[in-house]
Design an enzyme around this catalytic site. Sequence first.
Site, PDB file in Angstrom:
ATOM      1  N   LYS A  49      66.785  59.354 103.460  1.00 46.75           N
ATOM      2  CA  LYS A  49      67.322  58.027 103.789  1.00 46.75           C
ATOM      3  C   LYS A  49      67.217  57.629 105.250  1.00 46.75           C
ATOM      4  O   LYS A  49      67.892  56.702 105.716  1.00 46.75           O
ATOM      5  CB  LYS A  49      68.785  57.859 103.304  1.00 46.75           C
ATOM      6  CG  LYS A  49      69.067  58.299 101.904  1.00 46.75           C
ATOM      7  CD  LYS A  49      67.982  57.988 100.911  1.00 46.75           C
ATOM      8  CE  LYS A  49      67.861  56.529 100.537  1.00 46.75           C
ATOM      9  NZ  LYS A  49      66.718  56.362  99.564  1.00 46.75           N
ATOM     10  N   THR A 106      61.945  57.072 105.782  1.00 49.05           N
ATOM     11  CA  THR A 106      60.696  57.726 105.370  1.00 49.05           C
ATOM     12  C   THR A 106      59.686  56.717 104.832  1.00 49.05           C
ATOM     13  O   THR A 106      58.507  56.734 105.205  1.00 49.05           O
ATOM     14  CB  THR A 106      60.985  58.730 104.222  1.00 49.05           C
ATOM     15  OG1 THR A 106      62.326  59.194 104.311  1.00 49.05           O
ATOM     16  CG2 THR A 106      60.005  59.859 104.216  1.00 49.05           C
ATOM     17  N   HIS A 116      61.092  66.283 102.958  1.00 43.45           N
ATOM     18  CA  HIS A 116      62.478  66.257 103.439  1.00 43.45           C
ATOM     19  C   HIS A 116      62.939  67.672 103.803  1.00 43.45           C
ATOM     20  O   HIS A 116      64.125  67.898 104.047  1.00 43.45           O
ATOM     21  CB  HIS A 116      63.428  65.731 102.349  1.00 43.45           C
ATOM     22  CG  HIS A 116      63.341  64.260 102.094  1.00 43.45           C
ATOM     23  ND1 HIS A 116      63.209  63.331 103.093  1.00 43.45           N
ATOM     24  CD2 HIS A 116      63.416  63.549 100.932  1.00 43.45           C
ATOM     25  CE1 HIS A 116      63.184  62.113 102.555  1.00 43.45           C
ATOM     26  NE2 HIS A 116      63.303  62.228 101.256  1.00 43.45           N
ATOM     27  N   ARG A 152      68.017  59.221 111.511  1.00 40.69           N
ATOM     28  CA  ARG A 152      68.884  58.032 111.439  1.00 40.69           C
ATOM     29  C   ARG A 152      70.316  58.492 111.658  1.00 40.69           C
ATOM     30  O   ARG A 152      70.674  59.612 111.241  1.00 40.69           O
ATOM     31  CB  ARG A 152      68.740  57.415 110.048  1.00 40.69           C
ATOM     32  CG  ARG A 152      69.495  56.128 109.845  1.00 40.69           C
ATOM     33  CD  ARG A 152      69.304  55.609 108.427  1.00 40.69           C
ATOM     34  NE  ARG A 152      69.767  54.246 108.293  1.00 40.69           N
ATOM     35  CZ  ARG A 152      69.747  53.549 107.170  1.00 40.69           C
ATOM     36  NH1 ARG A 152      69.248  54.095 106.060  1.00 40.69           N
ATOM     37  NH2 ARG A 152      70.198  52.310 107.130  1.00 40.69           N
ATOM     38  N   SER A 164      73.698  55.303 102.878  1.00 41.80           N
ATOM     39  CA  SER A 164      72.459  55.064 102.140  1.00 41.80           C
ATOM     40  C   SER A 164      72.249  56.139 101.070  1.00 41.80           C
ATOM     41  O   SER A 164      71.847  55.852  99.930  1.00 41.80           O
ATOM     42  CB  SER A 164      71.289  55.040 103.132  1.00 41.80           C
ATOM     43  OG  SER A 164      70.090  54.754 102.481  1.00 41.80           O
ATOM     44  N   TYR A 206      65.451  55.737 113.546  1.00 40.92           N
ATOM     45  CA  TYR A 206      65.509  54.526 112.697  1.00 40.92           C
ATOM     46  C   TYR A 206      66.041  53.347 113.510  1.00 40.92           C
ATOM     47  O   TYR A 206      65.531  52.227 113.419  1.00 40.92           O
ATOM     48  CB  TYR A 206      66.420  54.828 111.503  1.00 40.92           C
ATOM     49  CG  TYR A 206      66.656  53.671 110.551  1.00 40.92           C
ATOM     50  CD1 TYR A 206      65.829  53.479 109.444  1.00 40.92           C
ATOM     51  CD2 TYR A 206      67.722  52.792 110.729  1.00 40.92           C
ATOM     52  CE1 TYR A 206      66.056  52.438 108.553  1.00 40.92           C
ATOM     53  CE2 TYR A 206      67.954  51.749 109.847  1.00 40.92           C
ATOM     54  CZ  TYR A 206      67.117  51.578 108.762  1.00 40.92           C
ATOM     55  OH  TYR A 206      67.346  50.538 107.881  1.00 40.92           O
ATOM     56  N   GLN A 252      58.193  44.529 107.593  1.00 41.85           N
ATOM     57  CA  GLN A 252      59.545  43.983 107.698  1.00 41.85           C
ATOM     58  C   GLN A 252      60.306  44.300 106.410  1.00 41.85           C
ATOM     59  O   GLN A 252      59.710  44.340 105.328  1.00 41.85           O
ATOM     60  CB  GLN A 252      59.494  42.462 107.914  1.00 41.85           C
ATOM     61  CG  GLN A 252      58.920  42.045 109.260  1.00 41.85           C
ATOM     62  CD  GLN A 252      59.639  42.716 110.415  1.00 41.85           C
ATOM     63  OE1 GLN A 252      60.844  42.599 110.558  1.00 41.85           O
ATOM     64  NE2 GLN A 252      58.890  43.442 111.232  1.00 41.85           N
ATOM     65  N   MET A 297      58.804  44.386 102.538  1.00 37.38           N
ATOM     66  CA  MET A 297      58.751  45.634 101.755  1.00 37.38           C
ATOM     67  C   MET A 297      59.649  45.559 100.521  1.00 37.38           C
ATOM     68  O   MET A 297      59.373  46.169  99.496  1.00 37.38           O
ATOM     69  CB  MET A 297      59.130  46.830 102.633  1.00 37.38           C
ATOM     70  CG  MET A 297      57.993  47.240 103.568  1.00 37.38           C
ATOM     71  SD  MET A 297      58.365  48.674 104.598  1.00 37.38           S
ATOM     72  CE  MET A 297      58.649  49.976 103.392  1.00 37.38           C
ATOM     73  N   ARG A 335      67.769  48.560 100.060  1.00 40.75           N
ATOM     74  CA  ARG A 335      69.149  48.112  99.822  1.00 40.75           C
ATOM     75  C   ARG A 335      69.591  47.100 100.866  1.00 40.75           C
ATOM     76  O   ARG A 335      69.773  45.925 100.580  1.00 40.75           O
ATOM     77  CB  ARG A 335      70.051  49.358  99.805  1.00 40.75           C
ATOM     78  CG  ARG A 335      71.440  49.163  99.254  1.00 40.75           C
ATOM     79  CD  ARG A 335      72.210  50.468  99.386  1.00 40.75           C
ATOM     80  NE  ARG A 335      72.286  50.912 100.764  1.00 40.75           N
ATOM     81  CZ  ARG A 335      73.227  50.560 101.649  1.00 40.75           C
ATOM     82  NH1 ARG A 335      74.218  49.790 101.271  1.00 40.75           N
ATOM     83  NH2 ARG A 335      73.182  50.992 102.902  1.00 40.75           N
TER      84      ARG A 335
HETATM   85  S1  PPS Z   1      64.022  58.373 100.856  1.00 39.04           S
HETATM   86  O1  PPS Z   1      64.491  58.229  99.456  1.00 39.04           O
HETATM   87  O2  PPS Z   1      64.678  59.513 101.514  1.00 39.04           O
HETATM   88  O3  PPS Z   1      62.568  58.450 100.973  1.00 39.04           O
HETATM   89  O4  PPS Z   1      64.538  57.063 101.573  1.00 39.04           O
HETATM   90  P1  PPS Z   1      64.032  56.511 102.980  1.00 39.04           P
HETATM   91  O5  PPS Z   1      62.815  55.721 102.774  1.00 39.04           O
HETATM   92  O6  PPS Z   1      64.011  57.589 103.982  1.00 39.04           O
HETATM   93  O7  PPS Z   1      65.225  55.568 103.408  1.00 39.04           O
HETATM   94  C1  PPS Z   1      65.596  54.409 102.690  1.00 39.04           C
HETATM   95  C2  PPS Z   1      66.392  53.566 103.651  1.00 39.04           C
HETATM   96  O8  PPS Z   1      65.491  52.958 104.603  1.00 39.04           O
HETATM   97  C3  PPS Z   1      65.629  51.556 104.511  1.00 39.04           C
HETATM   98  N1  PPS Z   1      64.347  50.896 104.804  1.00 39.04           N
HETATM   99  C4  PPS Z   1      64.190  49.976 105.768  1.00 39.04           C
HETATM  100  N2  PPS Z   1      65.062  49.495 106.682  1.00 39.04           N
HETATM  101  C5  PPS Z   1      64.594  48.534 107.509  1.00 39.04           C
HETATM  102  N3  PPS Z   1      63.332  48.027 107.460  1.00 39.04           N
HETATM  103  C6  PPS Z   1      62.441  48.489 106.559  1.00 39.04           C
HETATM  104  N4  PPS Z   1      61.226  47.987 106.504  1.00 39.04           N
HETATM  105  C7  PPS Z   1      62.859  49.520 105.671  1.00 39.04           C
HETATM  106  N5  PPS Z   1      62.264  50.204 104.662  1.00 39.04           N
HETATM  107  C8  PPS Z   1      63.183  51.036 104.143  1.00 39.04           C
HETATM  108  C9  PPS Z   1      66.084  51.318 103.077  1.00 39.04           C
HETATM  109  O9  PPS Z   1      66.598  50.015 102.912  1.00 39.04           O
HETATM  110  C10 PPS Z   1      67.125  52.420 102.948  1.00 39.04           C
HETATM  111  O10 PPS Z   1      68.283  52.172 103.739  1.00 39.04           O
HETATM  112  P2  PPS Z   1      69.606  51.428 103.196  1.00 39.04           P
HETATM  113  O11 PPS Z   1      70.604  51.555 104.304  1.00 39.04           O
HETATM  114  O12 PPS Z   1      70.042  52.135 101.960  1.00 39.04           O
HETATM  115  O13 PPS Z   1      69.218  50.005 102.961  1.00 39.04           O
END
Ligand code: PPS
Length: 293
Positions: A45, A48, A107, A129, A137, A193, A228, A232, A255
Amino acid sequence: MEQPPRPKLFDFHGVSMTKYFTDNWDNVQNFKARPDDILIATYPKAGTTWVSHILDLLYFGQTSPERQTSIPIHERVPFLEINSPSLPTGTDLAEKLPTSPRLIKTHLPVQLVPKSFWEQNCRIVYVARNAKDTAVSYFHFGRMNMLQPEPGDWSSFLHGFMEGKMVFGPWYDHVTGWWEKKQTHSKLLYLFYEDLIKDTGREIDHLCSFLGLSPSAEERETVIGRVQFDSMKKNKMTNYSTVQIMDLKVSPFMRKGKVADWKNHFTVAQSEQFDEDYKKRMKHPMQQFRTEV
Ligand code: PPS
């Protein structure tokens, strides 16, 4: 489709894991990295998918634009240790990747990374993060993803997070272990992050200089636009809507994508207790995690 049963946590070489990340262990440990492989390593989270998409666009956005519309991100950037029912294993997907370089996600805490990545002196991008937003998350991810253990309610989940009873172990050890590795493995870029949120373009520039890439100004702008959060979230190839084991109605994978959403989840008492415990465990002066930007 019938969903697999929720897995249980167990101790695996000192780290809490579930069978979905240990059942293919021999193949993971014996994975043959190539010198130009790029490993994207994170605690779950941490961003990635975001960094995976950035790297995929930087490397292949111009030469193979069709990848972006036809191959989901988890196939473009395989998750090395995953072994989930009815899907190819991460090691199979990675071995069959036709790209050069191969982008591979993990991970794993640093001590469990297959040795060939070190032997081949691969480039590694680690993304970290802040703990509070990671916990939030991860909680919502547990609610919607049947491959995760049952998360319980927020309060008990947070307790488990502080105790390190999470898949891939304690957040504290993960971010610190990888930070320490950076001192001896020069080809490790450690990103945050929160910095990506604050200035995506600047972090893309860091990535490019680390990877020896020089996109044109136009290409750079295109990548920034495509990665952005909103774009995505709409993109079926990055929002995990093609993955059956995730119920996006319970909570979307994309999310909120914000810093400080923890404030909507932690009570004042939980936050104080968390901070108190955090100070004792995170003695490393380097790691200036920001819980707000
Ligand atoms: S995983 O399952 O471990 O691979 O998840 P991971 O991709 O590491 O993390 C998911 C969180 O990253 C947020 N995310 C983003 N935030 C901002 N901008 C962009 N473009 C973006 N892409 C992924 C995603 O919304 C998850 O965070 P939360 O806080 O749950 O929204």
